[in-house]
Design a protein around this motif. Structure first.
Motif, PDB file in Angstrom:
ATOM      1  N   PRO A 112     -10.684  -0.215  -8.319  1.00 30.41           N
ATOM      2  CA  PRO A 112     -10.254  -1.614  -8.383  1.00 30.41           C
ATOM      3  C   PRO A 112      -9.287  -1.880  -9.530  1.00 30.41           C
ATOM      4  CG  PRO A 112     -12.599  -1.487  -8.005  1.00 30.41           C
ATOM      5  CD  PRO A 112     -12.138  -0.093  -8.283  1.00 30.41           C
ATOM      6  N   GLY A 113      -9.433  -1.153 -10.633  1.00 26.28           N
ATOM      7  CA  GLY A 113      -8.498  -1.327 -11.752  1.00 26.28           C
ATOM      8  C   GLY A 113      -7.098  -0.881 -11.384  1.00 26.28           C
ATOM      9  N   LEU A 114      -6.998   0.273 -10.730  1.00 29.32           N
ATOM     10  CA  LEU A 114      -5.684   0.730 -10.261  1.00 29.32           C
ATOM     11  C   LEU A 114      -5.095  -0.242  -9.246  1.00 29.32           C
ATOM     12  CD1 LEU A 114      -6.119   4.572  -9.747  1.00 29.32           C
ATOM     13  CD2 LEU A 114      -4.433   3.448 -11.182  1.00 29.32           C
ATOM     14  N   GLY A 115      -5.939  -0.700  -8.332  1.00 25.76           N
ATOM     15  CA  GLY A 115      -5.464  -1.650  -7.329  1.00 25.76           C
ATOM     16  C   GLY A 115      -4.985  -2.948  -7.950  1.00 25.76           C
ATOM     17  N   LEU A 116      -5.724  -3.443  -8.933  1.00 23.67           N
ATOM     18  CA  LEU A 116      -5.335  -4.677  -9.609  1.00 23.67           C
ATOM     19  C   LEU A 116      -4.031  -4.495 -10.378  1.00 23.67           C
ATOM     20  CD1 LEU A 116      -6.239  -7.569 -10.208  1.00 23.67           C
ATOM     21  CD2 LEU A 116      -7.424  -6.697 -12.213  1.00 23.67           C
ATOM     22  N   MET A 117      -3.906  -3.379 -11.088  1.00 22.52           N
ATOM     23  CA  MET A 117      -2.695  -3.123 -11.866  1.00 22.52           C
ATOM     24  C   MET A 117      -1.477  -2.975 -10.954  1.00 22.52           C
ATOM     25  SD  MET A 117      -0.392  -0.595 -13.239  1.00 22.52           S
ATOM     26  CE  MET A 117      -1.104   0.863 -12.645  1.00 22.52           C
ATOM     27  N   TYR A 118      -1.600  -2.174  -9.912  1.00 25.90           N
ATOM     28  CA  TYR A 118      -0.478  -2.013  -8.986  1.00 25.90           C
ATOM     29  C   TYR A 118      -0.229  -3.288  -8.185  1.00 25.90           C
ATOM     30  CZ  TYR A 118       0.832   2.800  -9.690  1.00 25.90           C
ATOM     31  OH  TYR A 118       1.327   3.954 -10.226  1.00 25.90           O
ATOM     32  N   GLY A 119      -1.288  -4.050  -7.907  1.00 24.28           N
ATOM     33  CA  GLY A 119      -1.099  -5.335  -7.242  1.00 24.28           C
ATOM     34  C   GLY A 119      -0.243  -6.277  -8.066  1.00 24.28           C
ATOM     35  N   ILE A 120      -0.481  -6.301  -9.360  1.00 26.27           N
ATOM     36  CA  ILE A 120       0.330  -7.139 -10.245  1.00 26.27           C
ATOM     37  C   ILE A 120       1.739  -6.586 -10.356  1.00 26.27           C
ATOM     38  CG2 ILE A 120       0.586  -7.891 -12.641  1.00 26.27           C
ATOM     39  CD1 ILE A 120      -2.517  -7.969 -12.737  1.00 26.27           C
ATOM     40  N   VAL A 121       1.847  -5.267 -10.526  1.00 23.69           N
ATOM     41  CA  VAL A 121       3.165  -4.648 -10.661  1.00 23.69           C
ATOM     42  C   VAL A 121       4.009  -4.835  -9.401  1.00 23.69           C
ATOM     43  CG1 VAL A 121       4.325  -2.390 -10.836  1.00 23.69           C
ATOM     44  CG2 VAL A 121       2.528  -2.984 -12.430  1.00 23.69           C
ATOM     45  N   LEU A 122       3.387  -4.817  -8.231  1.00 24.84           N
ATOM     46  CA  LEU A 122       4.129  -4.986  -6.980  1.00 24.84           C
ATOM     47  C   LEU A 122       4.220  -6.443  -6.549  1.00 24.84           C
ATOM     48  CD1 LEU A 122       2.690  -1.995  -4.939  1.00 24.84           C
ATOM     49  CD2 LEU A 122       4.873  -2.119  -6.110  1.00 24.84           C
ATOM     50  N   ALA A 176       0.835  -1.208   0.000  1.00 23.64           N
ATOM     51  CA  ALA A 176       0.000   0.000   0.000  1.00 23.64           C
ATOM     52  C   ALA A 176       0.868   1.255   0.000  1.00 23.64           C
ATOM     53  CB  ALA A 176      -0.922  -0.003   1.214  1.00 23.64           C
ATOM     54  N   ALA A 177       1.950   1.246   0.775  1.00 18.66           N
ATOM     55  CA  ALA A 177       2.833   2.414   0.826  1.00 18.66           C
ATOM     56  C   ALA A 177       3.491   2.661  -0.522  1.00 18.66           C
ATOM     57  CB  ALA A 177       3.896   2.222   1.906  1.00 18.66           C
ATOM     58  N   LEU A 178       3.911   1.603  -1.203  1.00 20.50           N
ATOM     59  CA  LEU A 178       4.514   1.778  -2.526  1.00 20.50           C
ATOM     60  C   LEU A 178       3.503   2.324  -3.528  1.00 20.50           C
ATOM     61  CD1 LEU A 178       6.811  -1.360  -2.775  1.00 20.50           C
ATOM     62  CD2 LEU A 178       7.537   1.022  -2.793  1.00 20.50           C
ATOM     63  N   LEU A 179       2.241   1.869  -3.437  1.00 18.57           N
ATOM     64  CA  LEU A 179       1.213   2.399  -4.331  1.00 18.57           C
ATOM     65  C   LEU A 179       1.028   3.894  -4.104  1.00 18.57           C
ATOM     66  CD1 LEU A 179      -2.023   1.013  -5.553  1.00 18.57           C
ATOM     67  CD2 LEU A 179      -2.210   3.090  -4.231  1.00 18.57           C
ATOM     68  N   TRP A 180       0.899   4.309  -2.832  1.00 17.95           N
ATOM     69  CA  TRP A 180       0.666   5.723  -2.547  1.00 17.95           C
ATOM     70  C   TRP A 180       1.888   6.572  -2.872  1.00 17.95           C
ATOM     71  CZ3 TRP A 180      -3.925   7.742  -2.086  1.00 17.95           C
ATOM     72  CH2 TRP A 180      -4.987   6.907  -1.730  1.00 17.95           C
ATOM     73  N   CYS A 181       3.075   6.073  -2.609  1.00 18.28           N
ATOM     74  CA  CYS A 181       4.297   6.832  -2.938  1.00 18.28           C
ATOM     75  C   CYS A 181       4.421   7.035  -4.439  1.00 18.28           C
ATOM     76  CB  CYS A 181       5.534   6.116  -2.401  1.00 18.28           C
ATOM     77  SG  CYS A 181       5.699   6.211  -0.617  1.00 18.28           S
ATOM     78  N   SER A 182       4.138   5.995  -5.208  1.00 18.35           N
ATOM     79  CA  SER A 182       4.247   6.154  -6.658  1.00 18.35           C
ATOM     80  C   SER A 182       3.156   7.071  -7.192  1.00 18.35           C
ATOM     81  CB  SER A 182       4.207   4.793  -7.354  1.00 18.35           C
ATOM     82  OG  SER A 182       2.979   4.163  -7.113  1.00 18.35           O
ATOM     83  N   ALA A 183       1.960   7.022  -6.600  1.00 20.98           N
ATOM     84  CA  ALA A 183       0.888   7.918  -7.044  1.00 20.98           C
ATOM     85  C   ALA A 183       1.239   9.370  -6.738  1.00 20.98           C
ATOM     86  CB  ALA A 183      -0.419   7.531  -6.360  1.00 20.98           C
ATOM     87  N   PHE A 184       1.753   9.618  -5.534  1.00 23.93           N
ATOM     88  CA  PHE A 184       2.126  10.988  -5.190  1.00 23.93           C
ATOM     89  C   PHE A 184       3.332  11.471  -5.999  1.00 23.93           C
ATOM     90  CE2 PHE A 184      -0.138  10.298  -1.025  1.00 23.93           C
ATOM     91  CZ  PHE A 184      -1.176  11.162  -1.330  1.00 23.93           C
ATOM     92  N   PHE A 234       0.376  -7.891  -3.159  1.00 18.78           N
ATOM     93  CA  PHE A 234      -0.794  -7.755  -4.021  1.00 18.78           C
ATOM     94  C   PHE A 234      -2.011  -7.311  -3.209  1.00 18.78           C
ATOM     95  CE2 PHE A 234      -4.653  -9.390  -5.929  1.00 18.78           C
ATOM     96  CZ  PHE A 234      -4.554  -8.908  -7.222  1.00 18.78           C
ATOM     97  N   ALA A 235      -2.228  -7.944  -2.054  1.00 20.26           N
ATOM     98  CA  ALA A 235      -3.387  -7.605  -1.228  1.00 20.26           C
ATOM     99  C   ALA A 235      -3.325  -6.154  -0.757  1.00 20.26           C
ATOM    100  CB  ALA A 235      -3.469  -8.540  -0.024  1.00 20.26           C
ATOM    101  N   GLY A 236      -2.154  -5.712  -0.322  1.00 20.97           N
ATOM    102  CA  GLY A 236      -2.012  -4.330   0.135  1.00 20.97           C
ATOM    103  C   GLY A 236      -2.282  -3.328  -0.965  1.00 20.97           C
ATOM    104  N   ALA A 237      -1.726  -3.586  -2.151  1.00 19.40           N
ATOM    105  CA  ALA A 237      -1.923  -2.657  -3.266  1.00 19.40           C
ATOM    106  C   ALA A 237      -3.367  -2.691  -3.750  1.00 19.40           C
ATOM    107  CB  ALA A 237      -0.963  -2.992  -4.405  1.00 19.40           C
ATOM    108  N   PHE A 238      -3.982  -3.868  -3.781  1.00 26.03           N
ATOM    109  CA  PHE A 238      -5.361  -3.968  -4.262  1.00 26.03           C
ATOM    110  C   PHE A 238      -6.333  -3.250  -3.324  1.00 26.03           C
ATOM    111  CE2 PHE A 238      -9.482  -6.128  -4.656  1.00 26.03           C
ATOM    112  CZ  PHE A 238      -9.742  -5.849  -5.982  1.00 26.03           C
ATOM    113  N   VAL A 239      -6.209  -3.511  -2.033  1.00 24.75           N
ATOM    114  CA  VAL A 239      -7.097  -2.854  -1.065  1.00 24.75           C
ATOM    115  C   VAL A 239      -6.880  -1.339  -1.080  1.00 24.75           C
ATOM    116  CG1 VAL A 239      -7.580  -2.622   1.406  1.00 24.75           C
ATOM    117  CG2 VAL A 239      -7.373  -4.877   0.380  1.00 24.75           C
ATOM    118  N   SER A 240      -5.634  -0.931  -1.216  1.00 26.58           N
ATOM    119  CA  SER A 240      -5.350   0.494  -1.275  1.00 26.58           C
ATOM    120  C   SER A 240      -5.918   1.119  -2.547  1.00 26.58           C
ATOM    121  CB  SER A 240      -3.834   0.707  -1.205  1.00 26.58           C
ATOM    122  OG  SER A 240      -3.540   2.054  -1.031  1.00 26.58           O
TER     123      SER A 240
END
Length: 160
Positions: A125-135, A26-34, A93-99
């Motif tokens: 959910p699309g962003l979460g799924l994509m970042y879940g796969i990427v992470l 989740a932290a990596l998803l938010w850091c990359s988004a910011f 994957f779970a952290g990025a998807f839920v985030s």
């Protein structure tokens, strides 16, 4: 008949590592988004910077996946942790998807009712799924590399 060693805290350790992996995902998803918003990735130059950011995220995820795998492997008294790579990758994957789903809810709540389209409902959910796969996939690779090194140094596989 060989007595099995007592497993004290194995389940708790796995749960703690899963939660840590989910938080890191989740932290990596938010850091990359910011970082994407702050640096303003638009145009051709933004595309090159976005590729570099994605490469840095993948390298960081491989390293973090290996670190979490070492936490699981070296902390298990029986030395029989199976499927460590999938477990670690699943936590990222779970952290990025839920985030990502949380981000989608934030997007929906920010939009006026007239702007809410199917695209907005699918964006989170699309962003979460994509970042879940990427992470998740690089975390699986990092954990599998750490697991391979662990069993090579130990002189055996996960079952013996």
């Amino acid at each position: 008949m060989r007595a099995e060693p007592k497993r004290t805290g194995g389940l708790l350790r796995r749960f703690g590592v899963f939660v840590l992996g989910a938080v890191l995902g989740a932290a990596l998803l938010w850091c990359s988004a910011f970082a994407g918003i702050t640096l303003g990735f638009s145009g051709a130059g933004g595309g090159a910077l976005s590729v570099l950011l994605l490469f840095a995220i993948v390298v960081a995820t491989v390293a973090l996946g290996g670190f979490l795998a070492r936490l699981l492997l070296y902390g298990d008294p029986s030395g029989r942790s199976l499927r460590v790579g999938l477990f670690i990758g699943g936590s990222f994957f779970a952290g990025a998807f839920v985030s990502g789903v949380f981000l989608g809810v934030m997007i929906l709540l920010d939009a006026t009712p007239s702007q809410r389209t199917l695209f907005l409902f699918v964006a989170g959910p699309g962003l979460g799924l994509m970042y879940g796969i990427v992470l998740g996939m690089p975390a699986v690779v990092g954990a599998a590399l750490a697991e391979t090194r662990f069993y090579a140094q130990r002189g055996g596989g996960p079952t013996g």
